[in-house]
Write an enzyme that holds these catalytic residues in place. Structure first.
Site, short mmCIF file in Angstrom:
data_model
loop_
_atom_site.label_atom_id
_atom_site.label_comp_id
_atom_site.label_asym_id
_atom_site.label_seq_id
_atom_site.Cartn_x
_atom_site.Cartn_y
_atom_site.Cartn_z
N SER A 95 0.83 -1.20 0.00
CA SER A 95 0.00 0.00 0.00
C SER A 95 0.87 1.25 0.00
N ASP A 340 -7.84 -21.74 8.09
CA ASP A 340 -8.58 -22.92 8.56
C ASP A 340 -7.66 -24.15 8.61
N LEU A 342 -4.66 -24.32 9.29
CA LEU A 342 -3.73 -24.24 10.42
C LEU A 342 -4.44 -24.46 11.76
N GLU A 367 -9.64 1.18 -3.42
CA GLU A 367 -9.41 1.27 -4.87
C GLU A 367 -10.60 0.72 -5.65
N GLY A 368 -11.80 0.90 -5.10
CA GLY A 368 -13.02 0.38 -5.71
C GLY A 368 -13.36 -0.95 -5.08
N PHE A 387 -24.73 1.75 -11.89
CA PHE A 387 -24.34 2.39 -10.61
C PHE A 387 -25.49 3.22 -10.07
P1 TGC Z 1 -17.63 7.73 -15.27
O1 TGC Z 1 -18.74 8.51 -15.93
O2 TGC Z 1 -17.53 6.27 -15.50
O3 TGC Z 1 -16.22 8.39 -15.63
C1 TGC Z 1 -15.95 9.77 -15.46
C2 TGC Z 1 -14.75 10.10 -16.32
O4 TGC Z 1 -13.61 9.33 -15.90
C3 TGC Z 1 -13.17 8.46 -16.98
N1 TGC Z 1 -12.85 7.17 -16.38
C4 TGC Z 1 -11.61 6.73 -16.20
N2 TGC Z 1 -10.44 7.25 -16.53
C5 TGC Z 1 -9.34 6.54 -16.18
N3 TGC Z 1 -9.38 5.38 -15.53
C6 TGC Z 1 -10.56 4.83 -15.17
N4 TGC Z 1 -10.59 3.69 -14.49
C7 TGC Z 1 -11.75 5.50 -15.51
N5 TGC Z 1 -13.06 5.25 -15.32
C8 TGC Z 1 -13.71 6.28 -15.84
C9 TGC Z 1 -14.35 8.39 -17.93
O5 TGC Z 1 -13.93 8.11 -19.22
C10 TGC Z 1 -14.95 9.76 -17.79
O6 TGC Z 1 -14.13 10.66 -18.52
P2 TGC Z 1 -14.79 11.92 -19.30
O7 TGC Z 1 -13.67 12.50 -20.09
O8 TGC Z 1 -15.89 11.34 -20.13
O9 TGC Z 1 -15.30 12.82 -18.23
O10 TGC Z 1 -17.75 8.00 -13.71
P3 TGC Z 1 -18.83 7.53 -12.69
O11 TGC Z 1 -19.18 8.69 -11.83
O12 TGC Z 1 -19.92 6.76 -13.39
O13 TGC Z 1 -18.01 6.53 -11.75
C11 TGC Z 1 -17.78 5.28 -12.06
C12 TGC Z 1 -17.14 4.53 -10.88
C13 TGC Z 1 -18.17 4.09 -9.86
C14 TGC Z 1 -16.51 3.30 -11.54
C15 TGC Z 1 -16.06 5.38 -10.17
O14 TGC Z 1 -16.63 6.43 -9.48
C16 TGC Z 1 -15.23 4.56 -9.23
O15 TGC Z 1 -14.26 3.93 -9.66
N6 TGC Z 1 -15.56 4.52 -7.90
C17 TGC Z 1 -14.72 3.89 -6.91
C18 TGC Z 1 -13.87 4.93 -6.23
C19 TGC Z 1 -12.55 4.41 -5.80
O16 TGC Z 1 -12.02 3.43 -6.30
N7 TGC Z 1 -11.92 5.09 -4.87
C20 TGC Z 1 -10.61 4.74 -4.44
C21 TGC Z 1 -10.02 5.82 -3.57
S1 TGC Z 1 -8.25 5.76 -3.47
C22 TGC Z 1 -7.92 4.39 -2.58
O17 TGC Z 1 -8.72 3.61 -2.23
C23 TGC Z 1 -6.50 4.21 -2.26
S2 TGC Z 1 -6.11 2.81 -1.31
C24 TGC Z 1 -4.46 2.89 -1.55
C25 TGC Z 1 -3.67 1.85 -0.93
O18 TGC Z 1 -3.47 1.93 0.32
O19 TGC Z 1 -3.13 0.99 -1.67
P1 FAD Z 2 -19.20 3.04 0.37
O1 FAD Z 2 -18.92 3.70 -0.93
O2 FAD Z 2 -20.07 3.74 1.34
O3 FAD Z 2 -19.81 1.61 0.07
C1 FAD Z 2 -20.53 0.84 1.05
C2 FAD Z 2 -21.05 -0.43 0.40
O4 FAD Z 2 -21.98 -0.10 -0.64
C3 FAD Z 2 -19.95 -1.27 -0.28
O5 FAD Z 2 -20.21 -2.63 -0.06
C4 FAD Z 2 -20.12 -0.95 -1.75
O6 FAD Z 2 -19.64 -1.99 -2.61
C5 FAD Z 2 -21.63 -0.80 -1.82
N1 FAD Z 2 -22.06 -0.01 -2.97
C6 FAD Z 2 -21.74 1.26 -3.27
N2 FAD Z 2 -22.33 1.65 -4.40
C7 FAD Z 2 -23.06 0.61 -4.84
C8 FAD Z 2 -23.92 0.38 -5.97
N3 FAD Z 2 -24.14 1.33 -6.88
N4 FAD Z 2 -24.50 -0.82 -6.08
C9 FAD Z 2 -24.29 -1.80 -5.17
N5 FAD Z 2 -23.50 -1.64 -4.09
C10 FAD Z 2 -22.89 -0.45 -3.94
N6 FAD Z 2 -9.28 6.39 -0.17
C11 FAD Z 2 -8.50 7.39 -0.65
O7 FAD Z 2 -8.97 8.31 -1.28
N7 FAD Z 2 -7.15 7.38 -0.42
C12 FAD Z 2 -6.54 6.40 0.28
O8 FAD Z 2 -5.31 6.42 0.43
C13 FAD Z 2 -7.34 5.34 0.81
N8 FAD Z 2 -6.77 4.38 1.57
C14 FAD Z 2 -7.57 3.45 2.20
C15 FAD Z 2 -7.01 2.58 3.12
C16 FAD Z 2 -7.82 1.68 3.80
C17 FAD Z 2 -7.22 0.77 4.83
C18 FAD Z 2 -9.21 1.62 3.52
C19 FAD Z 2 -10.10 0.64 4.22
C20 FAD Z 2 -9.76 2.49 2.62
C21 FAD Z 2 -8.95 3.43 1.95
N9 FAD Z 2 -9.51 4.38 1.08
C22 FAD Z 2 -8.72 5.38 0.57
C23 FAD Z 2 -10.94 4.45 0.90
C24 FAD Z 2 -11.52 3.40 -0.04
O9 FAD Z 2 -11.24 3.70 -1.37
C25 FAD Z 2 -13.02 3.35 0.22
O10 FAD Z 2 -13.21 2.70 1.45
C26 FAD Z 2 -13.78 2.61 -0.89
O11 FAD Z 2 -13.69 3.31 -2.11
C27 FAD Z 2 -15.26 2.42 -0.52
O12 FAD Z 2 -15.81 3.61 -0.07
P2 FAD Z 2 -16.62 3.63 1.33
O13 FAD Z 2 -15.74 3.00 2.36
O14 FAD Z 2 -17.07 5.00 1.59
O15 FAD Z 2 -17.83 2.65 1.09
#
Ligand code: TGC
Ligand code: FAD
Length: 387
Positions: A95, A340, A342, A367-368, A387
């Protein structure tokens, strides 16, 4: 000749000499420096900060970025192997590398000015400057388009207000890449640790990723100079573009965690004698071990092909979603199954499966979430956005 239990399809032979050398160097680091301490770090909820300089000197931070910025200039497959070998140690270290490399250095490189690149990237590659990535907010991370954090132009500066949640490296970071809504859509800002009104609060009581720092970030009228805005991207595609890089690495990481769990399960069930024979002599146990190897092999092939597509400039986000979903699910199932096998010994951090299983609860969520990636694949197949 016997097959290698963790490489049944001889994936090593499909790697270049450079890729093999990278894998060997990181594997050595994990064996010698991570494994001896990581169980205690997890118990004590301590990120092993002392390993950062070594990770930097091995070129693991921003490994895919060009050498002119102090980075290693490695290909995508090498980055994947780095993630795999680090996560064989612990998801927390992977991470750290993912966030620093894909979520902080990548956007500065891809969306920043030349001045920003030269100011930040060499120090970040050297591990002297640590970054964090603020996208998720307290009200819901899966839908970042609905973010509340906002930045308003004020003369030559921007005024930032809002909060981010679950931010890896938050309390370690010297700089936060913060995504905020503006009158022109979502934009990225480099928020420096000492900017007035910016604070980070570590999140405690975690049962997962205990050897990693996770924080909430608060922005209370933070004044950010225009020079700290990332000018070359606007809209959700900015942060999602970073996530594609990081998620790609995360497809590889859980393979390492799964291999570590299979390794423990094979050793333990081979040595433990019950009913006058090793536990692994039972058909029910061999079925489980074989299933682990099958799923690891499929995940390895998926990530390698994904890496080859990425290196050819052909990788699509939907492919990343499918692999992130598959490989996280594969690894968490294997970690639980290994736990399990273990028996009671599996519940302590003397053995790795419970630690990996708990860590993978985060990896399958961040990361989703698994559901988000399933819906991305569903959208690709049907053309309908569910979504
Ligand atoms: P959508 O309409 O699909 O897209 C909006 C614009 O973004 C473009 N796009 C992408 N571009 C690059 N990579 C991708 N994977 C892309 N997906 C979409 C798309 O082409 C569009 O561009 P434009 O030019 O037309 O505007 O957006 P949406 O609002 O419908 O969202 C789709 C959805 C649900 C998939 C997106 O919101 C999503 O991926 N949600 C999950 C959020 C998430 O993953 N958060 C992570 C936070 S960071 C984290 O967790 C770090 S942990 C780090 C660690 O410790 O390792
Ligand atoms: P929510 O979005 O509230 O989701 C709750 C539940 O609803 C989930 O089960 C989800 O799958 C479900 N759900 C949501 N939408 C739908 C739908 N349309 N249909 C059906 N089910 C749905 N974020 C950062 O920006 N930067 C970081 O560095 C980062 N590091 C992290 C480190 C850790 C240890 C953890 C736990 C999280 C981190 N995150 C970070 C956040 C992480 O990306 C979010 O936890 C993740 O994207 C989910 O968001 P949420 O926790 O708010 O859950």
């Amino acid at each position: 000749m016997a097959l290698h239990p963790y490489d049944l399809f001889d994936i090593r032979s499909m790697l270049s000499d450079e890729e093999r050398a990278v894998q060997d160097a990181v594997a050595r680091f994990t064996d010698e420096r991570v494994l001896p301490i990581i169980g205690d770090c997890f118990d004590q909820a301590r990120f092993p900060h002392e390993l950062v300089p070594e990770m930097a000197s091995l070129g693991l931070l921003g490994s895919s970025l060009p050498e002119e910025y102090g980075c290693a200039g490695l290909n995508a497959v090498s980055y994947g192997l780095i993630c795999q070998e680090l996560e064989r140690g612990d998801s927390g270290l992977r991470s750290f590398a993912s966030v620093q490399s894909s979520l902080c250095m990548y956007p500065i490189f891809a969306y920043g000015t030349e001045d920003q690149r030269r100011r930040w990237l060499p120090d970040m590659a050297a591990g002297n400057v640590i970054g964090c990535f603020g996208l998720t907010e307290p009200h819901g991370g899966s839908d970042p388009a609905n973010m509340k954090t906002h930045a308003k132009r004020d003369g030559d500066d921007w005024i930032l207000n809002g909060a981010k949640m679950w931010i890896t490296n938050g309390n370690l970071a010297h700089v936060a890449i913060v995504w905020a809504m503006t009158d022109d859509g979502i934009q990225g800002f480099l928020v420096e640790k000492d900017f007035a009104g910016f604070s980070a609060q570590e999140i405690h009581k975690k049962m997962s990723l205990r050897a990693s720092v996770t924080s909430a970030l608060f922005f209370d009228g933070v004044r950010v100079p225009e020079a700290n805005r990332l000018p070359n991207v606007r809209g959700l595609k900015g942060p999602l573009g970073c996530l594609t890089q990081a998620r790609y690495g995360i497809t590889w990481g859980p393979i390492g965690a799964a291999i570590a769990c299979l390794d423990e399960a094979l050793k333990y069930t081979g040595e433990r004698i019950l009913f006058d024979r090793p536990v692994s002599a039972n058909q029910a146990v061999q079925l489980k071990l074989a299933d682990m190897a099958r799923r690891i092999t499929a995940a390895q092939l998926l990530s390698l092909q994904l890496g080859r597509l990425k290196d050819a400039g052909k990788m699509q986000p939907t492919q990343v979603s499918l692999a992130k979903w598959n490989n996280c699910r594969m690894a968490i199932d294997i970690a639980r199954e290994a736990r399990d096998l273990l028996g009671g010994a599996g519940i302590t951090t003397e053995h790795c499966p419970i630690r990996h299983a708990l860590n993978l609860e985060s990896v399958i969520t961040y990361e989703g979430t698994e559901t988000v990636h399933q819906l991305v694949v569903g959208r690709e197949l049907t053309g309908i956005n569910a979504f």
